[in-house]
Design a protein around this motif. Sequence first.
Motif, PDB file in Angstrom:
ATOM      1  N   ALA A 128      50.326  37.180  43.615  1.00 40.67           N
ATOM      2  CA  ALA A 128      51.164  38.308  43.196  1.00 40.67           C
ATOM      3  C   ALA A 128      51.202  38.420  41.680  1.00 40.67           C
ATOM      4  CB  ALA A 128      52.573  38.155  43.762  1.00 40.67           C
ATOM      5  N   GLU A 129      51.206  37.277  40.997  1.00 43.67           N
ATOM      6  CA  GLU A 129      51.148  37.288  39.529  1.00 43.67           C
ATOM      7  C   GLU A 129      49.827  37.884  39.055  1.00 43.67           C
ATOM      8  OE1 GLU A 129      51.793  36.481  35.384  1.00 43.67           O
ATOM      9  OE2 GLU A 129      53.021  37.004  37.114  1.00 43.67           O
ATOM     10  N   GLY A 130      48.728  37.519  39.719  1.00 45.74           N
ATOM     11  CA  GLY A 130      47.443  38.120  39.375  1.00 45.74           C
ATOM     12  C   GLY A 130      47.443  39.622  39.570  1.00 45.74           C
ATOM     13  N   ALA A 131      48.045  40.083  40.665  1.00 48.19           N
ATOM     14  CA  ALA A 131      48.137  41.525  40.926  1.00 48.19           C
ATOM     15  C   ALA A 131      48.951  42.210  39.828  1.00 48.19           C
ATOM     16  CB  ALA A 131      48.750  41.765  42.292  1.00 48.19           C
ATOM     17  N   ARG A 132      50.017  41.559  39.390  1.00 43.80           N
ATOM     18  CA  ARG A 132      50.850  42.130  38.320  1.00 43.80           C
ATOM     19  C   ARG A 132      50.053  42.256  37.021  1.00 43.80           C
ATOM     20  NH1 ARG A 132      53.465  40.886  33.987  1.00 43.80           N
ATOM     21  NH2 ARG A 132      52.836  38.683  34.050  1.00 43.80           N
ATOM     22  N   LEU A 133      49.251  41.251  36.720  1.00 43.00           N
ATOM     23  CA  LEU A 133      48.449  41.286  35.499  1.00 43.00           C
ATOM     24  C   LEU A 133      47.382  42.379  35.538  1.00 43.00           C
ATOM     25  CD1 LEU A 133      47.963  37.437  35.006  1.00 43.00           C
ATOM     26  CD2 LEU A 133      49.389  38.954  33.605  1.00 43.00           C
ATOM     27  N   LEU A 134      46.880  42.667  36.742  1.00 42.24           N
ATOM     28  CA  LEU A 134      45.846  43.704  36.889  1.00 42.24           C
ATOM     29  C   LEU A 134      46.422  45.118  36.947  1.00 42.24           C
ATOM     30  CD1 LEU A 134      43.518  41.983  39.493  1.00 42.24           C
ATOM     31  CD2 LEU A 134      42.880  42.591  37.157  1.00 42.24           C
ATOM     32  N   ALA A 135      47.695  45.250  37.252  1.00 41.96           N
ATOM     33  CA  ALA A 135      48.293  46.568  37.490  1.00 41.96           C
ATOM     34  C   ALA A 135      48.047  47.581  36.373  1.00 41.96           C
ATOM     35  CB  ALA A 135      49.792  46.420  37.766  1.00 41.96           C
ATOM     36  N   PRO A 136      48.119  47.191  35.081  1.00 41.59           N
ATOM     37  CA  PRO A 136      47.858  48.182  34.028  1.00 41.59           C
ATOM     38  C   PRO A 136      46.454  48.784  34.078  1.00 41.59           C
ATOM     39  CG  PRO A 136      48.985  46.271  33.118  1.00 41.59           C
ATOM     40  CD  PRO A 136      48.580  45.907  34.509  1.00 41.59           C
ATOM     41  N   ARG A 137      45.522  48.107  34.720  1.00 41.84           N
ATOM     42  CA  ARG A 137      44.157  48.624  34.829  1.00 41.84           C
ATOM     43  C   ARG A 137      44.001  49.580  36.015  1.00 41.84           C
ATOM     44  NH1 ARG A 137      40.570  45.671  31.745  1.00 41.84           N
ATOM     45  NH2 ARG A 137      39.262  47.517  32.073  1.00 41.84           N
ATOM     46  N   GLU A 138      45.033  49.720  36.819  1.00 39.19           N
ATOM     47  CA  GLU A 138      45.046  50.640  37.969  1.00 39.19           C
ATOM     48  C   GLU A 138      43.814  50.453  38.862  1.00 39.19           C
ATOM     49  OE1 GLU A 138      45.555  54.553  36.343  1.00 39.19           O
ATOM     50  OE2 GLU A 138      47.681  54.222  35.914  1.00 39.19           O
ATOM     51  N   PRO A 139      43.640  49.255  39.408  1.00 35.07           N
ATOM     52  CA  PRO A 139      42.455  48.988  40.229  1.00 35.07           C
ATOM     53  C   PRO A 139      42.455  49.768  41.532  1.00 35.07           C
ATOM     54  CG  PRO A 139      44.001  47.167  40.398  1.00 35.07           C
ATOM     55  CD  PRO A 139      44.533  48.075  39.324  1.00 35.07           C
ATOM     56  N   ASP A 140      41.257  50.089  42.009  1.00 33.68           N
ATOM     57  CA  ASP A 140      41.093  50.732  43.314  1.00 33.68           C
ATOM     58  C   ASP A 140      41.038  49.701  44.437  1.00 33.68           C
ATOM     59  OD1 ASP A 140      40.581  53.654  42.547  1.00 33.68           O
ATOM     60  OD2 ASP A 140      39.158  52.591  41.268  1.00 33.68           O
ATOM     61  N   ALA A 141      40.759  48.465  44.094  1.00 35.70           N
ATOM     62  CA  ALA A 141      40.760  47.349  45.031  1.00 35.70           C
ATOM     63  C   ALA A 141      40.916  46.078  44.215  1.00 35.70           C
ATOM     64  CB  ALA A 141      39.470  47.308  45.852  1.00 35.70           C
ATOM     65  N   VAL A 142      41.387  45.029  44.892  1.00 37.47           N
ATOM     66  CA  VAL A 142      41.589  43.738  44.228  1.00 37.47           C
ATOM     67  C   VAL A 142      40.983  42.646  45.096  1.00 37.47           C
ATOM     68  CG1 VAL A 142      43.313  42.029  43.533  1.00 37.47           C
ATOM     69  CG2 VAL A 142      43.672  44.436  42.986  1.00 37.47           C
ATOM     70  N   VAL A 143      40.330  41.672  44.452  1.00 31.75           N
ATOM     71  CA  VAL A 143      39.725  40.556  45.176  1.00 31.75           C
ATOM     72  C   VAL A 143      40.196  39.231  44.577  1.00 31.75           C
ATOM     73  CG1 VAL A 143      37.606  39.536  46.069  1.00 31.75           C
ATOM     74  CG2 VAL A 143      37.666  41.986  45.551  1.00 31.75           C
ATOM     75  N   TRP A 144      40.633  38.333  45.458  1.00 36.21           N
ATOM     76  CA  TRP A 144      40.929  36.950  45.066  1.00 36.21           C
ATOM     77  C   TRP A 144      39.593  36.241  44.939  1.00 36.21           C
ATOM     78  CZ3 TRP A 144      42.730  33.106  42.778  1.00 36.21           C
ATOM     79  CH2 TRP A 144      42.976  31.838  43.303  1.00 36.21           C
ATOM     80  N   ALA A 145      39.174  36.028  43.700  1.00 33.89           N
ATOM     81  CA  ALA A 145      37.833  35.521  43.398  1.00 33.89           C
ATOM     82  C   ALA A 145      37.815  33.999  43.443  1.00 33.89           C
ATOM     83  CB  ALA A 145      37.367  36.040  42.047  1.00 33.89           C
ATOM     84  N   CYS A 146      38.077  33.468  44.614  1.00 30.09           N
ATOM     85  CA  CYS A 146      38.103  32.025  44.799  1.00 30.09           C
ATOM     86  C   CYS A 146      37.744  31.732  46.245  1.00 30.09           C
ATOM     87  CB  CYS A 146      39.483  31.468  44.459  1.00 30.09           C
ATOM     88  SG  CYS A 146      39.595  29.673  44.562  1.00 30.09           S
ATOM     89  N   THR A 147      36.652  31.032  46.446  1.00 29.97           N
ATOM     90  CA  THR A 147      36.218  30.731  47.806  1.00 29.97           C
ATOM     91  C   THR A 147      37.095  29.644  48.423  1.00 29.97           C
ATOM     92  OG1 THR A 147      34.003  30.956  46.832  1.00 29.97           O
ATOM     93  CG2 THR A 147      34.124  30.565  49.199  1.00 29.97           C
ATOM     94  N   SER A 148      37.162  28.498  47.769  1.00 32.40           N
ATOM     95  CA  SER A 148      37.904  27.370  48.341  1.00 32.40           C
ATOM     96  C   SER A 148      39.395  27.652  48.448  1.00 32.40           C
ATOM     97  CB  SER A 148      37.657  26.102  47.524  1.00 32.40           C
ATOM     98  OG  SER A 148      37.978  26.300  46.168  1.00 32.40           O
ATOM     99  N   GLY A 149      39.934  28.451  47.533  1.00 31.39           N
ATOM    100  CA  GLY A 149      41.349  28.799  47.574  1.00 31.39           C
ATOM    101  C   GLY A 149      41.677  29.857  48.607  1.00 31.39           C
ATOM    102  N   SER A 150      40.673  30.275  49.377  1.00 26.93           N
ATOM    103  CA  SER A 150      40.927  31.193  50.494  1.00 26.93           C
ATOM    104  C   SER A 150      40.514  30.560  51.820  1.00 26.93           C
ATOM    105  CB  SER A 150      40.239  32.546  50.271  1.00 26.93           C
ATOM    106  OG  SER A 150      38.892  32.423  49.850  1.00 26.93           O
ATOM    107  N   PHE A 151      39.295  29.998  51.914  1.00 25.59           N
ATOM    108  CA  PHE A 151      38.882  29.441  53.204  1.00 25.59           C
ATOM    109  C   PHE A 151      39.699  28.217  53.606  1.00 25.59           C
ATOM    110  CE2 PHE A 151      35.487  27.189  50.585  1.00 25.59           C
ATOM    111  CZ  PHE A 151      35.877  25.883  50.856  1.00 25.59           C
ATOM    112  N   VAL A 152      40.325  27.556  52.625  1.00 25.14           N
ATOM    113  CA  VAL A 152      41.138  26.383  52.952  1.00 25.14           C
ATOM    114  C   VAL A 152      42.322  26.756  53.857  1.00 25.14           C
ATOM    115  CG1 VAL A 152      42.713  26.515  50.977  1.00 25.14           C
ATOM    116  CG2 VAL A 152      42.075  24.280  51.898  1.00 25.14           C
ATOM    117  N   TYR A 153      42.672  28.033  53.890  1.00 22.66           N
ATOM    118  CA  TYR A 153      43.749  28.510  54.757  1.00 22.66           C
ATOM    119  C   TYR A 153      43.289  28.781  56.179  1.00 22.66           C
ATOM    120  CZ  TYR A 153      46.999  29.133  50.852  1.00 22.66           C
ATOM    121  OH  TYR A 153      47.852  28.905  49.780  1.00 22.66           O
TER     122      TYR A 153
END
Length: 253
Positions: free
Chosen positions: A63-88
Amino acid sequence: MAEQAEPQRTIGFIYPDHAAEDDYPLAERLLGDEVRLPVAHIYGTDLHAVEELLDLGKPERLAEGARLLAPREPDAVVWACTSGSFVYGWKGAGEQAAGLSAAAGVPATSTSFAFVRAARALGLRRVAVAASYPDEVAKLFVEFLAAGGIEVVSMSSQDIDTAAEVGRLSPEAVVDLAAAHDHPDADGLLIPDTAMRTLALVDTMEERIGKPVLTANLVTIWEGLRLAGAARAAGGLGALFRIPPAEIPAEGE
């Protein structure tokens, strides 16, 4: 009548700490003026260990990452971390992506799902995995791929403990890693660490082993573009970016 210019699309990436984030401005240069790929950094331990990775990918960090990106008004957002996602696990990673989408207010996903989508788009059903992680973590990636219908015929783990160490690998070491851990029964090779600089090496690795190579930053960028409705072909980025956008399978195919 003059041809109407394609609207600019912005895909935001949440990247843990610092290692190989220079792959993203490189991709931006290769993809052209219609694409912007801003990166926001979040911080935690860079240790490749299960408990630490679960902490790294927790909702408040993303959520903090999303907040930091918000001023750029992204059309999509990606969590750019393999191990920090598949570990779930498959279900947990899905919940993680849904939570990120809610926080960002736009479609969102993670590198782990990007690997599955990219492999499917290339028709790769049996793959080799050249992982930089310790064995315990690498096996979780194999399980994640299996949940997505991708069979791993060979898996190597380099037992590198931190992302910082991965980021210091030389280009020659990365290419050698790919060449050493291909398998004759594999349709393609997957290299699952966004801390590894690979974007400038994908064509070289594919020429060396004679089959598609999917790397973490490569699939992360490709899936972000697809999610934002900005899929495109491009040179210098391997077989994945040679797929004409019209031929990319729709979600669920």
